[in-house]
Design a protein around this motif. Structure first.
Motif, mmCIF file in Angstrom:
data_model
loop_
_atom_site.group_PDB
_atom_site.id
_atom_site.type_symbol
_atom_site.label_atom_id
_atom_site.label_comp_id
_atom_site.label_asym_id
_atom_site.label_seq_id
_atom_site.Cartn_x
_atom_site.Cartn_y
_atom_site.Cartn_z
ATOM 1 N N ASP A 142 -23.943 21.042 23.031
ATOM 2 C CA ASP A 142 -22.824 21.515 22.238
ATOM 3 C C ASP A 142 -21.471 21.340 22.915
ATOM 4 O OD1 ASP A 142 -21.557 22.456 20.085
ATOM 5 O OD2 ASP A 142 -22.464 24.448 20.084
ATOM 6 N N ASN A 144 -18.720 20.784 21.394
ATOM 7 C CA ASN A 144 -17.691 21.522 20.641
ATOM 8 C C ASN A 144 -17.510 22.940 21.148
ATOM 9 O OD1 ASN A 144 -16.625 19.668 18.935
ATOM 10 N ND2 ASN A 144 -18.116 20.039 17.299
ATOM 11 N N SER A 145 -18.624 23.602 21.449
ATOM 12 C CA SER A 145 -18.534 24.984 21.954
ATOM 13 C C SER A 145 -17.812 25.008 23.287
ATOM 14 C CB SER A 145 -19.915 25.600 22.168
ATOM 15 O OG SER A 145 -20.685 25.432 21.046
ATOM 16 N N PHE A 147 -15.486 22.894 24.282
ATOM 17 C CA PHE A 147 -14.060 22.746 23.963
ATOM 18 C C PHE A 147 -13.499 24.071 23.441
ATOM 19 C CE2 PHE A 147 -14.360 18.019 23.943
ATOM 20 C CZ PHE A 147 -13.153 17.718 24.550
ATOM 21 N N ASN A 148 -14.262 24.730 22.535
ATOM 22 C CA ASN A 148 -13.784 25.988 21.953
ATOM 23 C C ASN A 148 -13.646 27.068 23.012
ATOM 24 O OD1 ASN A 148 -13.588 24.962 19.396
ATOM 25 N ND2 ASN A 148 -15.688 25.527 18.832
ATOM 26 N N PHE A 149 -14.631 27.139 23.896
ATOM 27 C CA PHE A 149 -14.602 28.144 24.947
ATOM 28 C C PHE A 149 -13.334 27.997 25.788
ATOM 29 C CE2 PHE A 149 -15.178 29.309 29.379
ATOM 30 C CZ PHE A 149 -15.558 30.642 29.270
ATOM 31 N N TRP A 150 -13.053 26.757 26.228
ATOM 32 C CA TRP A 150 -11.898 26.560 27.106
ATOM 33 C C TRP A 150 -10.568 26.675 26.368
ATOM 34 C CZ3 TRP A 150 -11.877 27.431 32.026
ATOM 35 C CH2 TRP A 150 -13.082 27.347 32.730
ATOM 36 N N SER A 151 -10.541 26.280 25.082
ATOM 37 C CA SER A 151 -9.318 26.465 24.290
ATOM 38 C C SER A 151 -9.001 27.951 24.186
ATOM 39 C CB SER A 151 -9.487 25.921 22.875
ATOM 40 O OG SER A 151 -9.781 24.573 22.923
ATOM 41 N N ASP A 152 -10.026 28.759 23.874
ATOM 42 C CA ASP A 152 -9.819 30.219 23.759
ATOM 43 C C ASP A 152 -9.329 30.787 25.078
ATOM 44 O OD1 ASP A 152 -10.607 30.184 21.162
ATOM 45 O OD2 ASP A 152 -12.666 30.879 21.530
ATOM 46 N N GLU A 153 -9.960 30.301 26.140
ATOM 47 C CA GLU A 153 -9.613 30.764 27.472
ATOM 48 C C GLU A 153 -8.118 30.514 27.758
ATOM 49 O OE1 GLU A 153 -11.984 32.362 29.029
ATOM 50 O OE2 GLU A 153 -10.679 32.736 30.768
ATOM 51 N N ARG A 155 -5.744 29.973 25.520
ATOM 52 C CA ARG A 155 -4.924 30.774 24.594
ATOM 53 C C ARG A 155 -4.778 32.195 25.118
ATOM 54 N NH1 ARG A 155 -8.111 28.848 20.575
ATOM 55 N NH2 ARG A 155 -7.376 26.752 20.143
ATOM 56 N N CYS A 163 -6.815 19.694 22.198
ATOM 57 C CA CYS A 163 -8.083 19.045 22.589
ATOM 58 C C CYS A 163 -8.067 17.565 22.236
ATOM 59 C CB CYS A 163 -9.260 19.724 21.895
ATOM 60 S SG CYS A 163 -9.533 21.395 22.503
#
Ligand SMILES: *Cc1c(COP(=O)(O)O)cnc(C)c1O
Length: 345
Positions: A142, A144-145, A147-153, A155, A163
């Motif tokens: 995954d 995508n997860s 990428f999402n994890f680090w984007s949230d981090e 933010r 991304c």
């Protein structure tokens, strides 16, 4: 460059940074042609020197990042997150471009943690990029997860992340090689070269997608073939069309992707991505000593080796001129140094 490409009237040319030194040289490989092409009725071989787009930022990724990072800046983002292999040229180029614009860069690298940085990874570190290592299983499961994890981090820490997909290959990055195809046709017109074939290494499909769409739109009947370095032919058949569809959606310019001629040769991947057998290293030594050009073991060495085999089989018989797009990658020679014959003792 504000000009609208070809006859695509309704296309608004997107923002673009001016980082690559363009046009890159187009030069003949006459010793290689004498040895490996003419005896089999093959074309004169030329090389489009996209290994010379820049110095540290060299290679094909810079052309795509000119468009992708322009968009990130336009959106007011201050952090770039992208991914790739340990020796990713794309990650190295992103790290340096980020540094150039004062952006934070986080690289998600596929593989075991490396303590002694070499090749591209050394340059990622020099450019000040944050690096995290992730197992191939985690990547495959995954991405995508991740990428999402680090984007949230980011933010949460008050940054505004952007991304960038693998290899900057999507409908926006496609502009890089769409405009490169126009540049190449102009090179050929100026030199009076009647071009039959364009060959490139294909890894995330974006270079091939841009060249394929560019040749399709220019309608000159030039055949583009991607020599795969991973995955399989079916994957690139669909990935190239997916990127073109995305471009089409972003620009509102219709393209019948089913009628698009996508040519993939997946016969020279060898043991797998970033793994090469001795003949590839031998080819790299030969091209360096015959032509003064550095290929790499992950992309261009494999694609060029594949091209030479196909010339030998008479695959390009009867054509006059073939351009090999040299997409860069020279920094990866260093971490693979032990594979060269003179090193093996
Ligand atoms: C990424 C890369 C490629 C492949 O280009 P894609 O657009 O990802 O298919 C080829 N050569 C080199 C040196 C690269 O770094």
């Amino acid at each position: 460059m504000k000009s609208v490409l070809f006859s695509i009237k309704q296309v608004e040319f997107p923002g673009r940074l001016n980082l690559a030194h363009l046009p890159t040289p187009l030069q003949p490989l006459d010793r290689i042609s004498e040895l490996y092409s003419y005896p089999y009725g093959g074309p004169r071989i030329w090389v489009k020197r996209d290994d010379l787009t820049e110095s540290a930022m060299s290679g094909n990724k810079l052309r795509k990042l000119e468009f992708v990072v322009a968009e990130a800046l336009k959106q007011g983002c201050d952090t770039l997150i992208t991914c790739g292999g340990i020796q990713s040229n794309h990650c190295r180029t992103t790290a340096l471009v980020g540094a150039r614009y004062g952006l934070k860069v986080h690289l998600l690298l596929r593989g075991e943690p490396v303590t002694q940085a070499d090749g591209n990874l050394l340059l990622d570190r020099l450019a000040g990029a944050e690096v995290t290592f992730h197992s191939p299983a985690e990547f495959a499961r995954d991405l995508n997860s991740l990428f999402n994890f680090w984007s949230d981090e980011y933010r949460k820490r008050g940054f505004k992340p952007f991304c960038i997909p693998t290899g900057a290959s999507d409908g926006l990055g496609l502009w890089g090689y769409l405009s490169a195809s126009q540049e190449l046709m102009a090179d050929c017109r100026t030199r009076g070269i009647e071009l039959d074939h364009i060959v490139c290494a294909t890894g995330s499909g974006g270079t091939q997608a841009g060249l394929t769409l560019g040749c399709h739109l220019q309608g000159l009947g030039v055949k583009v073939t991607g020599y795969a370095v991973c995955d399989n032919a079916a994957y690139f058949q669909s990935k190239v069309r997916e990127d073109v569809r995305h471009w089409s959606k972003l620009t509102g310019n219709p393209v019948d992707t089913q009628s698009l001629q996508v040519n993939v040769n997946a016969d020279y991947i060898g043991p797998g991505y970033a793994k090469a057998e001795p003949p590839i290293y031998k080819m790299i030594e030969e091209v360096a000593s015959l032509e003064g050009i550095l290929l790499d073991p992950i992309y261009t060495g494999k694609a060029f080796y594949g091209l030479i085999q196909e010339l030998h089989k008479g695959h390009y018989k009867g054509s006059n001129n073939l351009v090999f797009v040299h997409s860069g990658g020279q920094f990866a020679l260093f971490p693979y140094r032990q594979n060269f014959s003179f090193q093996r003792g």
